[in-house]
Design a protein around this motif. Sequence first.
Motif, PDB file in Angstrom:
ATOM      1  N   ILE A 187       0.832  -1.199   0.000  1.00 34.62           N
ATOM      2  CA  ILE A 187       0.000   0.000   0.000  1.00 34.62           C
ATOM      3  C   ILE A 187       0.869   1.253   0.000  1.00 34.62           C
ATOM      4  O   ILE A 187       0.568   2.224  -0.695  1.00 34.62           O
ATOM      5  CB  ILE A 187      -1.013  -0.040   1.165  1.00 34.62           C
ATOM      6  CG1 ILE A 187      -2.023  -1.166   0.878  1.00 34.62           C
ATOM      7  CG2 ILE A 187      -1.711   1.313   1.340  1.00 34.62           C
ATOM      8  CD1 ILE A 187      -3.023  -1.416   1.950  1.00 34.62           C
ATOM      9  N   ASP A 188       1.987   1.227   0.724  1.00 37.80           N
ATOM     10  CA  ASP A 188       2.931   2.356   0.667  1.00 37.80           C
ATOM     11  C   ASP A 188       3.472   2.533  -0.750  1.00 37.80           C
ATOM     12  O   ASP A 188       3.586   3.653  -1.247  1.00 37.80           O
ATOM     13  CB  ASP A 188       4.095   2.146   1.640  1.00 37.80           C
ATOM     14  CG  ASP A 188       3.708   2.367   3.081  1.00 37.80           C
ATOM     15  OD1 ASP A 188       2.628   2.946   3.337  1.00 37.80           O
ATOM     16  OD2 ASP A 188       4.483   1.956   3.967  1.00 37.80           O
TER      17      ASP A 188
ATOM     18  N   TRP B 226     -10.211   1.905  -4.930  1.00 35.25           N
ATOM     19  CA  TRP B 226      -8.928   1.979  -4.225  1.00 35.25           C
ATOM     20  C   TRP B 226      -8.963   3.006  -3.106  1.00 35.25           C
ATOM     21  O   TRP B 226      -8.317   2.824  -2.082  1.00 35.25           O
ATOM     22  CB  TRP B 226      -7.809   2.276  -5.202  1.00 35.25           C
ATOM     23  CG  TRP B 226      -7.427   1.076  -6.006  1.00 35.25           C
ATOM     24  CD1 TRP B 226      -8.077  -0.129  -6.070  1.00 35.25           C
ATOM     25  CD2 TRP B 226      -6.306   0.956  -6.847  1.00 35.25           C
ATOM     26  NE1 TRP B 226      -7.424  -0.979  -6.910  1.00 35.25           N
ATOM     27  CE2 TRP B 226      -6.328  -0.340  -7.407  1.00 35.25           C
ATOM     28  CE3 TRP B 226      -5.288   1.812  -7.202  1.00 35.25           C
ATOM     29  CZ2 TRP B 226      -5.356  -0.795  -8.289  1.00 35.25           C
ATOM     30  CZ3 TRP B 226      -4.319   1.358  -8.082  1.00 35.25           C
ATOM     31  CH2 TRP B 226      -4.357   0.065  -8.612  1.00 35.25           C
TER      32      TRP B 226
ATOM     33  N   LEU C 205      -7.974   2.450   0.762  1.00 35.13           N
ATOM     34  CA  LEU C 205      -7.023   3.294   1.509  1.00 35.13           C
ATOM     35  C   LEU C 205      -7.633   3.801   2.807  1.00 35.13           C
ATOM     36  O   LEU C 205      -6.971   3.828   3.849  1.00 35.13           O
ATOM     37  CB  LEU C 205      -6.560   4.468   0.645  1.00 35.13           C
ATOM     38  CG  LEU C 205      -5.552   4.134  -0.440  1.00 35.13           C
ATOM     39  CD1 LEU C 205      -5.408   5.303  -1.403  1.00 35.13           C
ATOM     40  CD2 LEU C 205      -4.216   3.771   0.168  1.00 35.13           C
TER      41      LEU C 205
ATOM     42  N   PHE D 232      -7.672   0.959   5.181  1.00 30.67           N
ATOM     43  CA  PHE D 232      -6.316   0.664   5.669  1.00 30.67           C
ATOM     44  C   PHE D 232      -5.918   1.632   6.779  1.00 30.67           C
ATOM     45  O   PHE D 232      -5.372   1.230   7.806  1.00 30.67           O
ATOM     46  CB  PHE D 232      -5.310   0.731   4.521  1.00 30.67           C
ATOM     47  CG  PHE D 232      -3.886   0.532   4.964  1.00 30.67           C
ATOM     48  CD1 PHE D 232      -3.447  -0.730   5.341  1.00 30.67           C
ATOM     49  CD2 PHE D 232      -2.998   1.586   5.000  1.00 30.67           C
ATOM     50  CE1 PHE D 232      -2.133  -0.926   5.752  1.00 30.67           C
ATOM     51  CE2 PHE D 232      -1.687   1.405   5.405  1.00 30.67           C
ATOM     52  CZ  PHE D 232      -1.256   0.145   5.772  1.00 30.67           C
TER      53      PHE D 232
ATOM     54  N   VAL E 121      -8.977  -3.799   2.134  1.00 34.35           N
ATOM     55  CA  VAL E 121      -7.531  -3.590   2.256  1.00 34.35           C
ATOM     56  C   VAL E 121      -6.780  -4.715   1.547  1.00 34.35           C
ATOM     57  O   VAL E 121      -5.801  -4.465   0.829  1.00 34.35           O
ATOM     58  CB  VAL E 121      -7.112  -3.496   3.741  1.00 34.35           C
ATOM     59  CG1 VAL E 121      -5.599  -3.433   3.883  1.00 34.35           C
ATOM     60  CG2 VAL E 121      -7.765  -2.285   4.396  1.00 34.35           C
TER      61      VAL E 121
ATOM     62  N   LEU F 196      -7.020  -4.159  -2.148  1.00 32.78           N
ATOM     63  CA  LEU F 196      -6.137  -3.064  -2.543  1.00 32.78           C
ATOM     64  C   LEU F 196      -4.687  -3.534  -2.622  1.00 32.78           C
ATOM     65  O   LEU F 196      -3.986  -3.253  -3.595  1.00 32.78           O
ATOM     66  CB  LEU F 196      -6.264  -1.902  -1.552  1.00 32.78           C
ATOM     67  CG  LEU F 196      -5.345  -0.709  -1.777  1.00 32.78           C
ATOM     68  CD1 LEU F 196      -5.681  -0.012  -3.084  1.00 32.78           C
ATOM     69  CD2 LEU F 196      -5.454   0.261  -0.607  1.00 32.78           C
ATOM     70  N   ALA F 197      -4.235  -4.263  -1.608  1.00 33.22           N
ATOM     71  CA  ALA F 197      -2.857  -4.757  -1.601  1.00 33.22           C
ATOM     72  C   ALA F 197      -2.627  -5.745  -2.746  1.00 33.22           C
ATOM     73  O   ALA F 197      -1.569  -5.730  -3.386  1.00 33.22           O
ATOM     74  CB  ALA F 197      -2.539  -5.403  -0.252  1.00 33.22           C
TER      75      ALA F 197
ATOM     76  N   ALA G  93      -2.298  -3.766  -5.878  1.00 30.60           N
ATOM     77  CA  ALA G  93      -1.002  -3.084  -5.882  1.00 30.60           C
ATOM     78  C   ALA G  93       0.103  -4.046  -6.304  1.00 30.60           C
ATOM     79  O   ALA G  93       0.998  -3.683  -7.072  1.00 30.60           O
ATOM     80  CB  ALA G  93      -0.704  -2.504  -4.501  1.00 30.60           C
TER      81      ALA G  93
END
Length: 183
Positions: free
Chosen positions: A38-39, A79, A83, A86, A103, A106-107, A110
């Motif tokens: 996520i970062d 997304w 976020l 998260f 979450v 999303l990960a 990513a």
Amino acid sequence: MSRSAFERCCSVRPRNGEIRIIVAPTATLYTHEVPELIDWLVKFLGPSSVKGALKSLTREREVSRGTVSMYIHQRAHPWLEGLIAFHKHAAKRPAKEDYPHLVLKLASDAKKLRDLIPAMPDATVKKFRTGLIAVNGVSLVFEVAIASHFLSKGCSIQWCEERDDGKPIPEFIAHAPGVAFDV
């Protein structure tokens, strides 16, 4: 109680004491990877762009409340919803394996995008960087999922650049042994 499509395609299996999330069909996602992915995604999209999109979504939510509004926001900004979930999860500091499904999705997205980026031309990377958090970002999320699927099945992906004359072109060409096809 019925399970969501995401819950049906995910399974959690212990492996060497770690929780491993299997997101069918393309990616194995370990829970310790979630914050890192996520970062990475936030850095790829641009922290200021993400912050602006989250502010805009918050304003939209304040103006329009209700179940239908929440459904539309989740469909339009998948997304951004991930976020938000998260950050709420991180603030509570629960056990890592308790990530909400938004979450994990999303990960997983990513991770798929990170695998696809090296083969993309600069113009395509720019299209994804600016378009993924926009309202029409859902189509690009779908494009990532499809390309990632073909990549996981052994195809190589050749991204197509936009044409100057405006004629339609495929998003990418998937190459498998003995065959190539436009997607």
